[in-house]
Design an enzyme around this catalytic site. Structure first.
Site, mmCIF file in Angstrom:
data_model
loop_
_atom_site.group_PDB
_atom_site.id
_atom_site.type_symbol
_atom_site.label_atom_id
_atom_site.label_comp_id
_atom_site.label_asym_id
_atom_site.label_seq_id
_atom_site.Cartn_x
_atom_site.Cartn_y
_atom_site.Cartn_z
ATOM 1 N NE ARG A 15 23.710 47.334 44.958
ATOM 2 C CZ ARG A 15 22.841 46.328 44.821
ATOM 3 N NH1 ARG A 15 22.189 45.877 45.873
ATOM 4 N NH2 ARG A 15 22.631 45.785 43.644
ATOM 5 N N GLY A 78 20.843 47.157 30.273
ATOM 6 C CA GLY A 78 20.098 46.071 30.912
ATOM 7 C C GLY A 78 20.593 44.695 30.492
ATOM 8 C CD GLU A 152 14.097 41.756 37.413
ATOM 9 O OE1 GLU A 152 14.945 42.054 38.276
ATOM 10 O OE2 GLU A 152 13.962 40.594 36.980
ATOM 11 C CG ASN A 167 15.680 35.064 37.045
ATOM 12 O OD1 ASN A 167 16.176 34.016 36.657
ATOM 13 N ND2 ASN A 167 15.971 36.249 36.526
ATOM 14 C CE1 TYR A 364 67.660 34.184 53.856
ATOM 15 C CE2 TYR A 364 69.872 35.084 53.642
ATOM 16 C CZ TYR A 364 68.636 34.786 53.093
ATOM 17 O OH TYR A 364 68.384 35.086 51.776
ATOM 18 C CG ASN A 384 72.028 35.817 50.403
ATOM 19 O OD1 ASN A 384 72.027 36.585 51.366
ATOM 20 N ND2 ASN A 384 70.938 35.519 49.744
#
Ligand code: UD1
Ligand code: MG
Length: 455
Positions: A15, A78, A152, A167, A364, A384
């Protein structure tokens, strides 16, 4: 009794609709799994085994750690099967605490009380009663209120679905007990999976007491299955961070509008305005104020410094009583001394700037060593980069550089020198003198501006 931890994190996270494994999605700047690891490491277990699978080696390589053991679950059969995989890599004795990689906000204190509840030989499960229990496993209890099983949602009867207690997925018991129960699991259920949750009914059957430790804090068991829940978990973590800062004595203009993606240490009387982001490790000294919309990553800011709005500071050391911003950009390897002023649209990179020096507008400063009491005029830049290599600019103490000066590195400006505005400096500038390199101002008498032809 020695403690070991199993983190189940092999799930695909479909998902999330992502190429990245779910547990690597970031929360407060670190992978979700890193939050679970932080909570369990504080328990100082003798071993931590992480079960991974989907996404292959991405998960172990994203989270290196000498204290981690990795168990690959080849097929997602599982949560019960996942714990079985972990136990194969863990010592056979002691207490095992199992939790999920996608429930990242669980607190160490809660885990400590769950582990304590295992006692001599109990099965402890962390339960909660959220406003909306849908999708979660329900706790069924007997007449005397004793825990009987976890059902479940997909397997639950309408009566069981009406149960509010769920749970959270955190469970602990003696390792030998888990091993026996897991060997007896079947996948005879709505999802055809080996459910870890079925160990509860097996424990009851064996006469083992099941203790439900409950948490009142709804954020602790906030699972992350999609990006909506990821965003919600992020908010919960940020709220926690903001509350901790407030309690530590930091003033936040709005605790709902701060993001800490790492660690933020603050001294006394620090003030942070809205919409600031702190990444990596940031330390703010006493009486530091950070204006709105600033981003600070791996920065130390000394006492009494003020960072005005819209400034970006990364991998830098800022001295005490400095004034930074608004709209300053301070890039990696920059070290500012005390009382330095860096103003709007000034970029500083890989440079050290001594005490009381100022670059207040549009400059800078890259790969430079700037001394003390230097004033860098507006529009000044260090050139630089020659297209292939970077070169250093050295500006000694008490130098004043006129506006719009280009310092073509490598070049050194000696102590006390003054450079007139608009100079292009390609050779070293002597100490104490005024150096100019200006084009002559010429007046063209009688010159007329062109005009559009009248039609
Ligand atoms: C699980 C619990 C449910 C609980 C909920 C809390 C089970 C059977 N159900 O349901 O009771 O209310 O969490 O969030 O345990 N995993 C593996 N290998 C697998 C399957 C899962 O490592 O084969 C990992 C997943 O990466 C995930 C965790 O286990 O981190 C939980 O799996 P998930 O499929 O999200 O279980 P839920 O349906 O949320
Ligand atoms: Mg889940």
């Amino acid at each position: 009794m020695p403690l070991q931890v199993a983190i189940l994190a092999a799930g695909e996270g479909k998902r999330m609709r992502s190429a990245q494994p779910k547990v690597l999605h970031r929360l407060a700047g670190s992978p979700m799994l890193a939050h679970v690891l932080r909570a369990v490491r504080a328990l100082e277990p003798r071993a931590i085994c992480v079960v991974y699978g989907s996404g292959g080696d991405q998960v172990p390589s994203a989270l290196p750690g000498k204290d981690l053991t990795w168990a690959r679950q080849e097929k997602l059969l599982g949560t019960g099967d996942a714990l079985r995989c972990a136990l194969a890599h863990l010592p056979k004795d002691g207490v095992t605490l199992a939790l999920f990689g996608d429930v990242p906000l669980v607190r160490t204190e809660t885990l400590t009380s769950l582990v304590a509840a295992v006692d001599s030989d109990k099965l402890a499960v962390l339960t909660a009663t959220p406003g909306d229990p849908s999708g979660l496993g329900r706790i069924t209890r007997g007449a005397a209120g004793e825990v009987r099983a976890i059902v479940e949602e997909k397997d639950a009867s309408p009566v069981q679905r009406a149960i509010g207690e769920i749970n959270t997925g955190v469970i602990a018991a003696h390792t030998e007990r888990f091993a026996q129960w897991l060997a007896r699991l079947t996948n005879n259920n709505a999802q055809g999976e080996y459910y870890l949750t079925d160990v509860v009914a097996l424990a009851v059957n064996d006469g083992v007491t099941v203790v439900a430790v409950t948490t009142e804090d709804a954020t602790e068991f906030q699972g992350v299955n999609d990006r909506v829940q990821l965003a919600a978990a992020e908010r919960s973590l940020q709220r926690r961070a903001a509350q901790a800062l407030l309690r530590d004595g930091v003033t936040l203009a709005d605790p709902e509008r701060i993001d800490v993606r790492g660690t933020l240490h603050c001294g006394k009387d620090v003030t942070i305005d809205i919409n600031c982001i702190f990444e990596g490790t940031v330390t703010l000294g006493d009486a530091v104020s950070i204006g709105a919309q600033c981003v600070l990553r791996n920065v130390n800011v000394g006492d009494g410094s003020a960072v005005a709005p819209f400034s970006h500071i990364e991998d830098a050391e800022i001295g005490g009583r400095c004034r930074i911003g608004p709209y300053s950009r301070i890039r990696p390897a920059t070290v500012l001394g005390n009382e330095v002023h860096i103003g709007n649209f000034v970029e500083v990179k890989a440079s050290t700037i001594g005490a009381r020096s100022k670059a207040n507008h549009l400059a800078y400063i890259g790969d430079a060593s700037v001394g003390r009491d230097v004033n860098v005029g507006a529009g000044t830049i260090t050139c630089n980069y020659d297209g292939a290599n970077k070169h250093r600019t050295v500006i000694e103490d008490d130098v004043h550089i006129g506006s719009d000066t280009q310092l073509i590195a490598p070049v050194t400006v000696r102590k006390g020198a003054t450079i007139g505005a608009g100079a292009t400096i390609s050779r070293d500038v002597p100490a104490g003198e005024l150096t100019i390199s200006q084009k002559k101002q010429v007046v063209v008498p009688g010159w007329k501006r062109p005009r559009k032809a009248q039609s």
